[in-house]
Design an enzyme around this catalytic site. Structure first.
Site, PDB file in Angstrom:
ATOM      1  N   THR A 158       0.850  -1.166   0.116  1.00 20.79           N
ATOM      2  CA  THR A 158      -0.049  -0.178  -0.187  1.00 20.79           C
ATOM      3  C   THR A 158       0.864   1.166  -0.022  1.00 20.79           C
ATOM      4  O   THR A 158       2.018   1.447   0.548  1.00 20.79           O
ATOM      5  CB  THR A 158      -0.781   0.113   1.131  1.00 20.79           C
ATOM      6  OG1 THR A 158      -0.217  -0.076   2.514  1.00 20.79           O
ATOM      7  CG2 THR A 158      -1.730  -1.159   1.070  1.00 20.79           C
ATOM      8  N   GLY A 159       0.384   2.203  -0.533  1.00 19.92           N
ATOM      9  CA  GLY A 159       1.163   3.510  -0.476  1.00 19.92           C
ATOM     10  C   GLY A 159       2.593   3.565  -1.364  1.00 19.92           C
ATOM     11  O   GLY A 159       3.377   4.069  -0.764  1.00 19.92           O
ATOM     12  N   THR A 170       3.331   4.490  -4.365  1.00 17.54           N
ATOM     13  CA  THR A 170       3.745   5.380  -5.814  1.00 17.54           C
ATOM     14  C   THR A 170       4.841   6.205  -5.711  1.00 17.54           C
ATOM     15  O   THR A 170       5.106   6.932  -6.486  1.00 17.54           O
ATOM     16  CB  THR A 170       2.182   6.164  -6.248  1.00 17.54           C
ATOM     17  OG1 THR A 170       1.975   6.938  -5.113  1.00 17.54           O
ATOM     18  CG2 THR A 170       1.237   5.268  -6.446  1.00 17.54           C
ATOM     19  N   GLY A 210       8.525   6.964  -2.855  1.00 13.66           N
ATOM     20  CA  GLY A 210       9.254   6.864  -1.645  1.00 13.66           C
ATOM     21  C   GLY A 210       9.439   5.511  -1.101  1.00 13.66           C
ATOM     22  O   GLY A 210       9.688   4.457  -2.097  1.00 13.66           O
ATOM     23  N   ILE A 211       9.469   4.999   0.119  1.00 15.20           N
ATOM     24  CA  ILE A 211       9.619   3.766   0.484  1.00 15.20           C
ATOM     25  C   ILE A 211       8.788   2.612  -0.166  1.00 15.20           C
ATOM     26  O   ILE A 211       9.375   1.656  -0.565  1.00 15.20           O
ATOM     27  CB  ILE A 211       9.587   3.747   2.052  1.00 15.20           C
ATOM     28  CG1 ILE A 211      10.496   4.587   2.853  1.00 15.20           C
ATOM     29  CG2 ILE A 211       9.458   2.371   2.657  1.00 15.20           C
ATOM     30  CD1 ILE A 211      10.340   4.453   4.328  1.00 15.20           C
ATOM     31  N   GLY A 212       7.483   2.906  -0.090  1.00 17.11           N
ATOM     32  CA  GLY A 212       6.846   2.053  -0.898  1.00 17.11           C
ATOM     33  C   GLY A 212       6.989   1.610  -2.178  1.00 17.11           C
ATOM     34  O   GLY A 212       7.001   0.513  -2.556  1.00 17.11           O
ATOM     35  N   SER A 232       7.853   3.114  12.479  1.00 17.11           N
ATOM     36  CA  SER A 232       9.014   4.322  12.697  1.00 17.11           C
ATOM     37  C   SER A 232       9.634   4.292  13.884  1.00 17.11           C
ATOM     38  O   SER A 232       8.972   3.709  14.814  1.00 17.11           O
ATOM     39  CB  SER A 232       8.354   5.486  12.241  1.00 17.11           C
ATOM     40  OG  SER A 232       9.231   6.639  12.631  1.00 17.11           O
ATOM     41  N   TYR A 238       1.250  11.264  14.997  1.00 19.10           N
ATOM     42  CA  TYR A 238       2.327  10.547  14.327  1.00 19.10           C
ATOM     43  C   TYR A 238       2.858   9.344  15.081  1.00 19.10           C
ATOM     44  O   TYR A 238       2.542   8.014  14.890  1.00 19.10           O
ATOM     45  CB  TYR A 238       3.254  11.301  13.417  1.00 19.10           C
ATOM     46  CG  TYR A 238       4.014  10.297  12.645  1.00 19.10           C
ATOM     47  CD1 TYR A 238       3.711   9.674  11.721  1.00 19.10           C
ATOM     48  CD2 TYR A 238       5.388   9.838  13.071  1.00 19.10           C
ATOM     49  CE1 TYR A 238       4.516   8.829  10.688  1.00 19.10           C
ATOM     50  CE2 TYR A 238       6.217   9.395  12.456  1.00 19.10           C
ATOM     51  CZ  TYR A 238       5.775   8.727  11.338  1.00 19.10           C
ATOM     52  OH  TYR A 238       6.742   7.859  10.596  1.00 19.10           O
TER      53      TYR A 238
END
Length: 263
Positions: A13-14, A16, A18-20, A140, A153
């Site tokens: 998921t997510g 598109t 960066g890390i994903g 994180s 967060y």
């Protein structure tokens, strides 16, 4: 090392940016069939094209908001059975505690926590029935070392650790594992804007701002530098593979160290 991911289907998921995106790219190049999710068609198409260009042969994009119940249902309908679930979707912001509204809390927890809860609830039963599967939460270091300007967060990331540990306990005696990865500050889309918002001189060169950030806000960091997205992806790919069969219920810090393991 062959991570033995051929024939496995992984949902990230997510993914598109960066890390994903790097996780999806790494899993695809290791031979997995990879499914990514995104809310914007242009970004989703760009990400799938980038992964294919890197050598990933099987990549599918699902246009859905994984942070909503409707989006989770769309994903489950498109992919009713998967082997590997990477709960990567997440957002962050720097905000004084007194300025964090109820809406802020609800939105951040829905994106960072409930997205993983819903999809884990969908796919864990099938993994247990087939006696093989991997669920990985991208948490994180803030889940353990709470930044005073990102309490909401940090709370969401601590919650991911509790969920991951609890789910791991449900897999006892099976070949299904559930783990969390806790990266330190990682170089990805939007990180420069965040670092400049923390800097004493936002107009300074970015290298100077990074050095100041680690000297002040992250003095306990072992690396004393940004983690690269590829470095996180390499760790995740190992955890997603059959080779990590003895690692379950663990929280692995990308900077080094492991807590809460029940091998």
């Amino acid at each position: 090392m062959d991570l033995q991911l051929n024939g496995k289907t992984a949902l990230v998921t997510g993914a598109t940016a960066g890390i994903g995106l790097e996780i999806a790219r790494t899993l695809a190049t290791e031979g997995a069939r990879v499914v990514i999710t995104g809310r914007e068609r242009t970004k989703l198409d760009s990400a799938t094209a980038a992964i294919k260009a890197s050598g990933g042969s099987e990549i599918t994009g699902i246009l859905a908001n994984a942070a909503s119940a409707e989006g989770a249902a769309t994903i489950a309908k498109a992919e009713p059975s998967i082997d590997i679930l990477i709960n990567n979707l997440g957002i962050y912001e720097s905000k004084a505690f007194g300025d964090i509204t109820d809406v802020d809390w609800s939105h951040l927890l829905d994106v960072n926590v409930m997205s993983g809860v819903r999809l884990s609830r969908t796919y864990l039963p099938g993994m247990l029935e087939r006696n093989w599967g991997r669920i990985i939460f991208i948490s994180s270091e803030s889940g353990l070392a709470i930044p005073e300007d990102m309490i909401h967060y940090a709370t969401s990331k601590t919650a991911q650790l509790s969920i991951s540990r609890g789910l791991a306990q449900l897999t006892r005696g099976t070949n299904v594992t559930v783990n969390s990865v806790l990266p330190g500050p990682t170089r990805s889309e939007g990180i420069e804007t965040f670092l400049r918002s923390q800097a004493s001189d936002p107009s300074a060169p970015i290298k100077q701002i990074e050095a100041e950030f680690f000297a002040t806000a992250r003095a306990a960091s072992i690396l004393q530098r940004m983690v690269e997205a590829e470095e996180v992806a390499n760790l995740v790919a190992y955890l997603a593979s059959p080779r990590s069969s003895a690692t379950n219920g663990a929280a692995l810090r990308a900077e080094g160290g492991l807590v809460n393991t029940i091998a």
